[in-house]
Scaffold this motif. Structure first.
Motif, PDB file in Angstrom:
ATOM      1  N   VAL A 142     -42.629 -25.846  -2.477  1.00 31.35           N
ATOM      2  CA  VAL A 142     -42.175 -24.413  -2.435  1.00 31.35           C
ATOM      3  C   VAL A 142     -43.332 -23.556  -2.413  1.00 31.35           C
ATOM      4  O   VAL A 142     -43.210 -22.195  -2.447  1.00 31.35           O
ATOM      5  CB  VAL A 142     -41.469 -24.072  -3.579  1.00 31.35           C
ATOM      6  CG1 VAL A 142     -40.324 -25.275  -3.467  1.00 31.35           C
ATOM      7  CG2 VAL A 142     -41.983 -24.103  -4.914  1.00 31.35           C
ATOM      8  N   LYS A 143     -44.702 -24.027  -2.444  1.00 35.62           N
ATOM      9  CA  LYS A 143     -45.875 -23.322  -2.209  1.00 35.62           C
ATOM     10  C   LYS A 143     -46.028 -22.314  -3.313  1.00 35.62           C
ATOM     11  O   LYS A 143     -45.882 -20.741  -3.021  1.00 35.62           O
ATOM     12  CB  LYS A 143     -45.896 -22.575  -0.815  1.00 35.62           C
ATOM     13  CG  LYS A 143     -45.965 -23.580   0.319  1.00 35.62           C
ATOM     14  CD  LYS A 143     -46.215 -22.997   1.562  1.00 35.62           C
ATOM     15  CE  LYS A 143     -46.547 -23.986   2.531  1.00 35.62           C
ATOM     16  NZ  LYS A 143     -46.697 -23.415   4.126  1.00 35.62           N
ATOM     17  N   LEU A 144     -45.846 -22.394  -4.587  1.00 38.36           N
ATOM     18  CA  LEU A 144     -46.064 -21.643  -5.643  1.00 38.36           C
ATOM     19  C   LEU A 144     -47.413 -20.895  -5.574  1.00 38.36           C
ATOM     20  O   LEU A 144     -48.419 -21.500  -5.406  1.00 38.36           O
ATOM     21  CB  LEU A 144     -45.842 -21.981  -6.879  1.00 38.36           C
ATOM     22  CG  LEU A 144     -44.338 -22.786  -7.347  1.00 38.36           C
ATOM     23  CD1 LEU A 144     -44.398 -23.379  -8.799  1.00 38.36           C
ATOM     24  CD2 LEU A 144     -43.467 -21.527  -7.362  1.00 38.36           C
ATOM     25  N   ALA A 145     -47.320 -19.586  -5.735  1.00 38.73           N
ATOM     26  CA  ALA A 145     -48.596 -18.782  -6.028  1.00 38.73           C
ATOM     27  C   ALA A 145     -49.319 -19.019  -7.308  1.00 38.73           C
ATOM     28  O   ALA A 145     -48.563 -19.349  -8.342  1.00 38.73           O
ATOM     29  CB  ALA A 145     -48.307 -17.301  -5.786  1.00 38.73           C
ATOM     30  N   PRO A 146     -50.607 -19.031  -7.225  1.00 32.42           N
ATOM     31  CA  PRO A 146     -51.231 -19.391  -8.681  1.00 32.42           C
ATOM     32  C   PRO A 146     -50.789 -18.240  -9.586  1.00 32.42           C
ATOM     33  O   PRO A 146     -50.717 -17.038  -9.683  1.00 32.42           O
ATOM     34  CB  PRO A 146     -52.733 -19.339  -8.338  1.00 32.42           C
ATOM     35  CG  PRO A 146     -52.625 -18.552  -6.849  1.00 32.42           C
ATOM     36  CD  PRO A 146     -51.381 -18.905  -6.194  1.00 32.42           C
ATOM     37  N   SER A 159     -56.710 -21.066 -14.111  1.00 30.23           N
ATOM     38  CA  SER A 159     -58.237 -21.270 -13.890  1.00 30.23           C
ATOM     39  C   SER A 159     -58.381 -21.665 -12.567  1.00 30.23           C
ATOM     40  O   SER A 159     -57.686 -22.342 -11.886  1.00 30.23           O
ATOM     41  CB  SER A 159     -58.748 -22.616 -14.804  1.00 30.23           C
ATOM     42  OG  SER A 159     -58.921 -22.214 -16.006  1.00 30.23           O
ATOM     43  N   PRO A 160     -59.464 -21.290 -11.802  1.00 26.90           N
ATOM     44  CA  PRO A 160     -59.727 -21.398 -10.414  1.00 26.90           C
ATOM     45  C   PRO A 160     -60.433 -22.749  -9.984  1.00 26.90           C
ATOM     46  O   PRO A 160     -61.033 -23.446 -11.018  1.00 26.90           O
ATOM     47  CB  PRO A 160     -60.894 -20.029  -9.933  1.00 26.90           C
ATOM     48  CG  PRO A 160     -61.635 -20.068 -11.521  1.00 26.90           C
ATOM     49  CD  PRO A 160     -60.543 -20.112 -12.221  1.00 26.90           C
ATOM     50  N   TRP A 213     -52.484 -27.515 -12.232  1.00 31.24           N
ATOM     51  CA  TRP A 213     -53.726 -27.929 -12.553  1.00 31.24           C
ATOM     52  C   TRP A 213     -54.563 -26.464 -13.114  1.00 31.24           C
ATOM     53  O   TRP A 213     -55.107 -26.645 -14.367  1.00 31.24           O
ATOM     54  CB  TRP A 213     -54.900 -28.455 -11.508  1.00 31.24           C
ATOM     55  CG  TRP A 213     -56.215 -29.114 -11.868  1.00 31.24           C
ATOM     56  CD1 TRP A 213     -56.623 -30.046 -12.324  1.00 31.24           C
ATOM     57  CD2 TRP A 213     -57.479 -28.010 -12.032  1.00 31.24           C
ATOM     58  NE1 TRP A 213     -58.070 -30.006 -12.591  1.00 31.24           N
ATOM     59  CE2 TRP A 213     -58.565 -28.939 -12.597  1.00 31.24           C
ATOM     60  CE3 TRP A 213     -57.566 -26.674 -11.682  1.00 31.24           C
ATOM     61  CZ2 TRP A 213     -59.540 -28.237 -12.638  1.00 31.24           C
ATOM     62  CZ3 TRP A 213     -58.792 -26.307 -11.893  1.00 31.24           C
ATOM     63  CH2 TRP A 213     -59.995 -27.042 -12.222  1.00 31.24           C
ATOM     64  N   GLY A 214     -54.420 -25.365 -12.384  1.00 29.95           N
ATOM     65  CA  GLY A 214     -54.861 -24.396 -13.053  1.00 29.95           C
ATOM     66  C   GLY A 214     -54.361 -23.829 -14.186  1.00 29.95           C
ATOM     67  O   GLY A 214     -54.964 -23.190 -15.034  1.00 29.95           O
TER      68      GLY A 214
END
Length: 229
Positions: free
Chosen positions: A171-175, A180-181, A83-84
């Motif tokens: 896999v818990k991807l970092a932003p 966008s927050p 989404w970000g």
């Protein structure tokens, strides 16, 4: 806020020539590959199949309609990562207002911020997400407003971005640094969004190389990008 650590280490540069060529095709010039891509590239067979079914090219939907479908799908899946990325790169280019961006997260098809056609797309995403089906009433309205190719494209996008969300969340991807927050009070699925630490924007989205030949769904001015993610 504590940010979860990714579960899988991505491939790192220098990339093998064949992989670099793939990244060059799917990323705008000068923009590093997304961590989604470098992580999936750890398993070449899966990444190859992912790319083959990704609908990353321009299809029969306008770019604005495409982005509404993608943003809503990622929001319903609680996928802050994707989404970000999409809001950062495309929201302004397709003239999504701040109210519309927030509505993809917390609103619904009844929000007055959407046009009649856009409400149908929001309803489509929600029905597929909630029931894995489409009611007869919505199908009739969709096929009256869109051609069959556009309806099929929208259905396929909802399915594909569920896959993207499953990978990004799983896999818990970092932003991405430019993403966008997510407005925390507007989060529809607070667990995944909060876990990935979307609290502040560190820098703007990379600038896409602009040209005169294509326009972002007729909105937001011309730009060139190999793929649409």
């Amino acid at each position: 806020m504590t940010t979860s650590q990714p579960r899988v280490e991505p491939v790192v540069p220098p990339y093998p020539p064949e992989l670099q060529a793939i990244f060059d095709r799917v990323m705008p010039p000068g923009v590093p590959p997304l961590s989604l891509f470098t992580t999936l590239a750890r398993v070449p067979r899966v990444y190859e199949r992912f790319r083959a079914g990704s609908l990353l090219d321009r299809g029969p939907l306008s770019l604005r309609h495409r982005e509404i479908v993608i943003d809503r799908t990622c929001a319903r899946c609680g996928c802050a990562y994707e989404w970000g990325v999409h809001v950062a790169f495309f929201a302004q280019r397709v003239a999504l207002t701040p109210e519309q961006v927030r509505s993809t997260l917390r609103g619904d098809a009844a929000d007055p911020t959407w046009s009649a056609e856009e409400r149908l797309l929001i309803r489509l995403v929600d029905e597929l997400h909630d029931s894995a089906s489409i009611t007869d009433g919505l199908w009739k309205e969709l096929t009256a407003a869109f051609c069959l190719e556009q309806v099929f494209e929208a259905i396929a996008l909802v399915g594909f971005y569920h896959t993207v969300s499953f990978f990004a969340n799983g896999v818990k991807l970092a932003p991405e640094p430019f993403a966008s927050p997510c407005p925390r009070r507007d989060v529809r699925a607070p667990g995944p969004f909060e876990a990935h630490g979307h609290a502040t924007r560190t820098r703007g989205a990379p600038r896409l190389r602009r040209g005169a030949s294509e326009r972002a769904g007729g909105l937001g001015g011309p730009f060139e990008a190999p793929m649409l993610w």
